[in-house]
Scaffold this motif. Structure first.
Motif, mmCIF file in Angstrom:
data_model
loop_
_atom_site.group_PDB
_atom_site.id
_atom_site.type_symbol
_atom_site.label_atom_id
_atom_site.label_comp_id
_atom_site.label_asym_id
_atom_site.label_seq_id
_atom_site.Cartn_x
_atom_site.Cartn_y
_atom_site.Cartn_z
ATOM 1 N N TYR A 6 26.991 -51.247 126.688
ATOM 2 C CA TYR A 6 28.300 -51.008 127.300
ATOM 3 C C TYR A 6 28.441 -49.565 127.787
ATOM 4 C CZ TYR A 6 30.380 -55.304 125.323
ATOM 5 O OH TYR A 6 30.703 -56.600 125.011
ATOM 6 N N PHE A 7 27.814 -48.638 127.047
ATOM 7 C CA PHE A 7 28.104 -47.221 127.224
ATOM 8 C C PHE A 7 26.994 -46.448 127.935
ATOM 9 C CE2 PHE A 7 30.181 -48.152 122.925
ATOM 10 C CZ PHE A 7 31.337 -48.646 123.529
ATOM 11 N N ASN A 103 36.489 -41.716 121.625
ATOM 12 C CA ASN A 103 35.817 -41.875 122.911
ATOM 13 C C ASN A 103 35.258 -40.538 123.362
ATOM 14 O OD1 ASN A 103 36.406 -44.561 122.964
ATOM 15 N ND2 ASN A 103 37.670 -44.507 124.818
ATOM 16 N N LYS A 171 25.595 -40.997 127.485
ATOM 17 C CA LYS A 171 26.464 -42.000 126.872
ATOM 18 C C LYS A 171 27.902 -41.707 127.263
ATOM 19 C CE LYS A 171 27.602 -44.009 122.333
ATOM 20 N NZ LYS A 171 27.245 -43.995 120.901
ATOM 21 N N LYS A 173 31.192 -43.354 126.240
ATOM 22 C CA LYS A 173 31.898 -44.322 125.382
ATOM 23 C C LYS A 173 33.378 -44.250 125.751
ATOM 24 C CE LYS A 173 32.834 -45.483 120.532
ATOM 25 N NZ LYS A 173 34.311 -45.372 120.654
ATOM 26 N N GLN A 176 34.702 -49.389 127.298
ATOM 27 C CA GLN A 176 34.228 -50.439 128.200
ATOM 28 C C GLN A 176 34.067 -51.781 127.490
ATOM 29 O OE1 GLN A 176 32.821 -47.402 127.772
ATOM 30 N NE2 GLN A 176 31.646 -46.725 129.565
ATOM 31 N N ASN A 177 33.950 -51.751 126.157
ATOM 32 C CA ASN A 177 33.767 -52.992 125.401
ATOM 33 C C ASN A 177 35.085 -53.676 125.057
ATOM 34 O OD1 ASN A 177 34.317 -50.736 123.744
ATOM 35 N ND2 ASN A 177 33.574 -51.803 121.927
#
Length: 217
Positions: A6-7, A103, A171, A173, A176-177
Motif C-alpha cells: 500500500y505504501f 502517518n 515509504k 504511509k 492508503q489502506n
C-alpha cells in the motif's frame, strides 16, 4: 525498511523527498557497537550522472573517521509526519473498531561512501550546499565573498564526502489502506489541529490524490 505494498513510493518520489527534506540522518557501520550517526544536510550532487548525495562533517566529529574511508552507509530522510487519531475515521463512528497510528513519509538511501579529500572538492561541496539553501536573494551569502585564506582554513576543519546511491527505498504511509471516507476524515482531522506538521501531512495526502472514491485501496 518495512514497506507494505500500500505504501510503496517510486524512485522519482523518493528523490523529491530528498530535495524537499534535505536534513538527514547518516549512519555507517561500527565494529562491535552501535553505528556511527550524524544529523546533517545532504543534497543531490548536481554534477553527478547518477543519484549521488554530497555533504560534510566537522573533522572533530568522531564519525568523520568513517567518512574518510570508503564503506557502506545509509542516509535516512523524513518527510511530513503526524499522529492519526482513530476518531477521525467515519468508519469508527459507524461502529468499526480502530486504533491510533502515525502517518509519515520516509526515504532510505543506501550506498557507498566516497571520500572527497581535495580542497577543490571540499570547496565545491560548501559552495553547492550554500547555493541550494541561500537561494538567489539580494543578500544571499556566497562562498566567493570570503577571503581565500579563510576558506582554506575552514576547509581544513571539515571532512567532505559523496554517497553514491545504490538503492532507494521510499515509504509514504498515508492511510492508503483505509476507505476513501476515512482518508478524507484524516485530512480534515489533521487540518483541525492547527499545527504546521499536521498541515504539511494533509497537503501531502492531497498531493497523492487521497480522500476520493478512486483512491480507495
Amino acid at each position: 525498511m518495512y514497506i507494505p505494498k500500500y505504501f510503496e513510493a517510486p524512485e522519482d518520489e523518493a528523490l523529491a523527498v530528498v530535495r524537499a527534506h534535505p536534513f538527514a540522518l547518516l549512519l555507517t557501520p561500527a565494529e562491535g557497537g552501535l553505528p556511527g550517526v550524524t544529523h546533517l544536510p545532504l543534497m543531490l550532487d548536481p554534477a553527478a550522472e547518477r543519484p549521488t548525495l554530497i555533504g560534510h562533517v566537522a573533522r572533530a566529529n568522531p564519525h568523520a573517521r568513517a567518512l574518510e574511508a570508503s564503506g557502506p552507509a545509509l542516509a535516512v530522510f523524513s518527510g511530513a509526519n503526524a499522529y492519526i487519531s482513530p476518531n477521525w475515521y467515519p468508519s469508527k463512528h459507524a461502529g468499526k473498531a480502530a486504533v491510533p497510528t502515525w502517518n509519515y513519509v520516509a526515504v532510505h538511501a543506501t550506498g557507498a561512501i566516497r571520500p572527497l579529500p581535495d580542497y577543490s572538492d571540499k570547496r565545491r561541496v560548501i559552495r553547492d550546499l550554500s547555493l541550494l539553501f541561500e537561494g538567489d536573494g539580494p543578500r544571499a551569502w556566497r562562498l566567493d565573498d570570503e577571503p581565500e585564506d579563510f576558506i582554506e582554513k575552514m576547509c581544513g576543519g571539515i571532512v567532505a564526502f559523496a554517497l553514491d546511491i545504490q538503492t532507494l527505498e521510499a515509504k509514504a504511509k498515508l492511510s492508503q489502506n483505509r476507505p476513501a471516507l476515512d482518508q478524507a476524515g484524516v485530512m480534515q482531522g489533521l487540518a483541525s489541529t492547527g499545527t504546521a506538521g499536521a498541515a504539511a501531512l494533509a497537503e501531502t495526502m492531497s498531493a497523492y490524490g487521497l480522500g476520493h472514491k478512486d483512491s480507495q485501496s
